[in-house]
Design an enzyme around this catalytic site. Sequence first.
Site, PDB file in Angstrom:
ATOM      1  N   GLU A  72       0.767  -1.321   0.021  1.00  0.00           N
ATOM      2  CA  GLU A  72      -0.120  -0.016  -0.050  1.00  0.00           C
ATOM      3  C   GLU A  72       0.934   1.217   0.005  1.00  0.00           C
ATOM      4  OE1 GLU A  72      -2.834  -0.356   3.002  1.00  0.00           O
ATOM      5  OE2 GLU A  72      -4.245  -1.670   1.925  1.00  0.00           O
TER       6      GLU A  72
ATOM      7  N   GLU B  38      -6.404  -8.089  -0.629  1.00  0.00           N
ATOM      8  CA  GLU B  38      -6.971  -8.294   0.830  1.00  0.00           C
ATOM      9  C   GLU B  38      -8.092  -8.022   1.087  1.00  0.00           C
ATOM     10  OE1 GLU B  38      -4.718  -5.647   3.514  1.00  0.00           O
ATOM     11  OE2 GLU B  38      -2.684  -6.216   2.517  1.00  0.00           O
TER      12      GLU B  38
HETATM   13  C1  GLA Z   1      -4.114  -3.025   4.891  1.00  0.00           C
HETATM   14  C2  GLA Z   1      -2.725  -3.365   4.780  1.00  0.00           C
HETATM   15  C3  GLA Z   1      -2.227  -4.678   5.773  1.00  0.00           C
HETATM   16  C4  GLA Z   1      -3.064  -4.526   7.121  1.00  0.00           C
HETATM   17  C5  GLA Z   1      -4.761  -4.573   6.764  1.00  0.00           C
HETATM   18  C6  GLA Z   1      -5.544  -4.213   7.816  1.00  0.00           C
HETATM   19  O1  GLA Z   1      -4.857  -2.747   3.927  1.00  0.00           O
HETATM   20  O2  GLA Z   1      -2.069  -3.673   3.755  1.00  0.00           O
HETATM   21  O3  GLA Z   1      -1.197  -4.826   6.078  1.00  0.00           O
HETATM   22  O4  GLA Z   1      -2.781  -3.375   7.784  1.00  0.00           O
HETATM   23  O5  GLA Z   1      -4.721  -2.913   6.302  1.00  0.00           O
HETATM   24  O6  GLA Z   1      -6.742  -3.810   7.653  1.00  0.00           O
END
Ligand code: GLA
Length: 701
Positions: A149, A310
């Site tokens: 991210e 994710e």
């Molecule tokens: C993000 C990150 C992860 C984690 C999640 C928690 O999107 O990429 O590493 O921190 O959030 O929701």
Amino acid sequence: MQLHTDRILFGGDYNPEQWPEEVWEEDMRLFHLAHISEVTLNVFSWALLQPSEDTYDFHELDRIMELARREHLKVILATSTAAQPAWMSARHPQTNRTDAHEQQHHFGGRQNICPTSPIFRHFAGRLVEKLAARYAGFDNLVAYHLSNEYGGYCYCEHCQAAYRDWLRRRYGTIENLNRAWNTTFWGHRFYDFSEIRIPDYLTEEFDYGTAGALRTNVQANSIDYRRFMTDCTIDLVEMEKTAIRKYSDLPITTNLMYNFDGYDLAKIARHLDFVSWDSYPAYGDAASNTALWHDLMRGIGGGQSFSLMEQTPSVTNWHPYCRLKRPGIMRLGSYQAVAHGADTVLFFQLRRSRGACEKYHGALIDHVGNEHTRVFQEMTELGAELEKLGGTLLAAKSRARAAILFDWDSWWGTALSAGPSVLISYLEEIQTWYRALWQLHIPVDLLPVDAVLGNPDREVSAIRDPQAENPEGAAALAAYDLVFAPMLYLDKNGFSDALHRYVAQGGHFVTSYFSGYADDTDLVRLGGYPASWKDLLGVWVEESDALPPDVENHFSYNGVRHACHILCDLMHPLDDTVEILGAYEEDFYRNMPVVTRHPFGKGACWYVGTRSDEAFYRAFVSDVCRESGIAPLAEAPLEVEVTRRENENGVFLFLLNHSDAPQELALPVGGTDLLTGTSYRKGETLHLAPAQVVILSQQDK
Ligand code: GLA
Ligand code: ZN
């Protein structure tokens, strides 16, 4: 290049390094129970991999990789460069980020790096190269995952210098920059690039109003800075890619995050082999907003499948109220991703950590440590289903005939604009139009404006010739019968030419208030808004009245009265071929048009000079779709999502019930539900329980 798998991957972030090795074996037992087929490894391991400037230690990662191989788990290997080790922060403070108050940070958090720091780049590149060299022979490796991210900005002196170089490349001379930024205003004339500083709290930017919206004195500078930070991120992507490519041809991605407006994700996507993103809807968020992000991710990836990298199995730790995903909702969200083009269903995370801020974040394996939880059971059922689906749905395409244009520059331009209203929101405007299409079951592509502007890539940054002809842009638009451009604030050079050609040749174009106002550097295009599109729209906007939240105007469309919010454009028809489809009913501009239609060449353009209510958008969008020859995929209740995808295995109609109540509809086609094996005839009534999903493999292609 695409992610090559033979099934929808099911798995997610896995951090065994946080646990003693005995736990790993238990994890493997649980993974198999849950039909896990993939693990995303090494996301935040840099500090473990490199204990000091000159020493590396891969032995634990070796063991983890071996474990994954032994267990036949596919691996997406992260480069772990999203958080530098503490020793690096301490020894090389310039690798730490400097914030908008020009305070240099110490070690802590993540994405706390200066993207232009040569020291950071040196160490990151070296690490990635070592990883790629070491694990090149692992045949269960399917992709690389850069950083995590990417996000945020840096304001350090190194970035200041890099920004000046970037501006020099973009404008060539200081005179060009002065003109483009209109620096005669407030005595901002520069005589040398060295005088320019990044816009921040010590220079041009400030918080405005109780909501703390960010404002700037010089929009062109603030927008350019965001373009520059996008390019810096692309440089990081390219730096890591170069390191990987020395040893591997595997596809490379990074997990983009929804609602991140900091960088132009469409530009970054051009540098990825496939797009992936992290979806975290909060309880109660509109399903259409999540659908929009899926479509946007597919759009910035050029229409190819993307990866859901994710999502949480149950809760996040960071929403204000971490409500549980109700039974069936995790499954529904997973199929929603697939319905829009995801080839993976991955999660954060597979085992819940014990300490620090994500210890209460949902996971496949909870703190209780066994399989006897609701979440584990639901994941297991989904895992079994996806295993059964195998590769049937992979690489399926959507064949939308309508598009919504999306532009990060316009997002920034409107967000940073001083006036006309604090209620102006680019994302909400896009969501409003998208929701109508979603509710009407009309498939749509989210098309980045870059796709219409040729191949801007890094030259975007260079200003195109305002007179440039753009037939390729017209061709990109012509892939669609109908193009929506809600609040497309910036009419960047080359766009108007493409648009004129598209409409002249029969295209249909819809736009709304605060569109087409300014050029690439936010200089207003003169001659009445939206200056370059007036002849297309057949109207020009003289003034705009901002409505406070408690004030409404009204108009009638097809005999139904609708509300006006946020902004009312006061516009004039330019000739008598303009059809007035709605006019204001109140205030001194009563009877002036608010919704218009204008024929142009073989096509037509519509203009909606306000923000109205949901019912209006449904009625209006339905009409323009009909006129464009675009039919809904089904006649179905509003909260039933319908998408269609096709690949060499067939044509698939997805039906997803997002409401809490049972729903029914008459099936527009016959076919067999891939999830239950039930066959349906065309016209038969389909009953959908709350959260139920049907994936109909169509009989008639
Ligand atoms: C993000 C990150 C992860 C984690 C999640 C928690 O999107 O990429 O590493 O921190 O959030 O929701
Ligand atoms: Zn910096």
